[in-house]
Design an enzyme around this catalytic site. Structure first.
Site: not given
Length: 429
Positions: A134, A141, A204, A206, A239, A243, A246, A258, A262, A359, A373
């Site tokens: 990833d 971002h 996210e 992606e 993904d 948070r 993380q 993470k 996914t 992202t 975000e």
């Protein structure tokens, strides 16, 4: 090297499968993406066309298709197909396009019998990735997140496509339940770690690419031309991000925050199908460093990007609402640059590797492609049309990603949905 446009890209071409001619379909005859499905008769390879799946094994058994790529694509994994040459895959796409075009052969018996209604099939993971990387390739971002946290980003973001090696074992197909993970977190307002269900579950938006061959050996690198040729096809990627886990664990990089899931879309859209949608890579401003020579290439500068519009829809129970509009062309780094950098230290790539862009955020507010975000680290809740607010995902929420490649003069093509519904944590330790 550039992929030449051919008859499969012809915007005037239509299919005798009427649903493939609908303006809003992701799967017109110009697309023909590969996947794996099961309609109760066992997993096997197929190609999406309108609201149907072309059963490749059925066509192979009747002799309508033949060759290495046809045999490779008909099985219960696409890994053998990823190993085929571009010319072999191109020949298979051309044959399928001829079989299903409206002005093709008059005898359609075998081609018709090979159609399976998509609604009657279960779409499976197209292949088990040999590895998953990833990346974090959106300048918007990176800079936005650093600014929200009052930090200056490390300079590497502008000189290399930052990445971490994720867990290939937790890559799953669209529709897989998103079980809220349990881990070490520091709850909001506290300074003490607890082991608890993740309080800040995020998505996210992606974009991903499956790698084919030929790949490098241990100790060898690949140049930018080779990197572009290694790209087999693309998919959508979510993904999912825990948070709280993380943010607490980030000393070396993301790990459990993470690795729990996914989600990818089930169809692999080939680089040949995407050829009309290539655009220039994102340029650099005068105050940004020049590209390192191993990541610089004239073709990549002119055509390394992709004009793929991406959206994210959130459904909290009152119906889906689009909360993100962005585009793959906004990325600071291209797919080929990601591949070339991954191999630059001598790590061997493998056929069936999956890479993701990170992202895909753009400059506009509507292009903020994850909740941290959108909500500015939870300071400004997202308010949906029915008044519901979210700072992070809650149990029962469904998040769906969609993508559509567009270019003037060509028929748009899509990827199918990439969706997941959040379920409660199963245990606390």
């Amino acid at each position: 090297m550039p992929i030449d446009l051919n008859a499969t890209h012809d915007p005037k071409r239509r299919s005798w499968v009427e649903s493939a001619n609908a303006a809003d379909t992701d799967f017109p005859i110009q697309n023909l993406p590969f996947g794996v499905f099961d309609d109760g008769r066992g997993p096997r390879g197929g190609v999406a066309l309108g609201d149907s799946i072309i059963d490749l094994k059925a066509l192979l058994d009747t002799g309508e298709i033949a060759g290495a790529a046809a045999e490779a694509a008909a099985g219960d994994t696409l890994l053998p197909l990823f190993a085929c040459s571009r010319s072999e895959v191109s020949a298979l796409r051309a044959r399928l396009s001829d079989l299903y075009r409206a002005d093709g052969a008059s005898d359609r018996t075998h081609a018709h019998d090979a159609l399976v209604p998509m609604q009657n099939a279960r779409l499976l993971l197209p292949a088990k990735p040999t590895a998953f990387t990833d990346f974090c390739t959106s300048a918007d971002h990176i800079l936005r997140m650093a600014g929200s946290g009052g930090r200056t980003p490390m300079p590497a973001w502008a000189t290399l496509p930052v990445a971490y090696n994720g867990r290939a074992s937790s890559v799953a197909v669209s529709g897989t339940p998103v079980v809220r993970p349990v881990g070490q977190v520091v709850p909001p307002g506290s300074s003490d770690m607890v082991v608890a269900a993740e309080p800040m579950l995020d998505f996210e938006l992606e974009f991903g690419a499956w790698l084919g061959g030929p790949v490098n050996s241990l100790g060898e690198s690949v140049d930018m031309t080779q990197a572009d040729e290694i790209l087999f096809g693309c998919c959508l990627v979510n993904d999912w991000s825990a948070r709280g886990i993380q943010f607490y664990e980030m000393l070396l990089g993301p790990h459990l925050g993470k690795s729990f899931l996914t989600t990818i879309s089930p169809w692999v859209v080939t680089m040949e199908a995407l050829a009309p949608f290539r655009v220039a890579g994102r340029g650099r401003t005068a105050d940004q460093p020049d590209l390192p020579s191993y990541l610089d290439d004239p073709y990549d500068r002119s055509s390394g990007g992709l004009n793929v519009e991406l959206t994210a829809e959130l459904d909290t129970g009152a119906g889906p609402h689009t909360i993100v509009h962005t585009n793959v062309a906004e990325l600071f780094w291209t797919l080929a640059q990601m591949v070339a950098h991954q191999a630059s230290g001598g790590a061997p790539l493998e056929i069936g590797d999956l890479i993701a862009t990170g992202t895909v955020s753009g400059a506009a507010d509507e292009a903020r492609a994850c909740l941290v975000e959108i909500t500015k680290l939870g300071k400004e809740p997202l308010t949906l049309p029915d008044g519901t607010q979210r700072t992070m995902l809650e149990d029962g929420d469904t998040l769906t990603l969609r993508g559509r490649a567009v270019a003037e003069g060509y028929v748009p093509i899509g990827f199918g949905p990439c969706a997941g519904t959040v379920q409660p944590a199963r245990t606390t330790r």
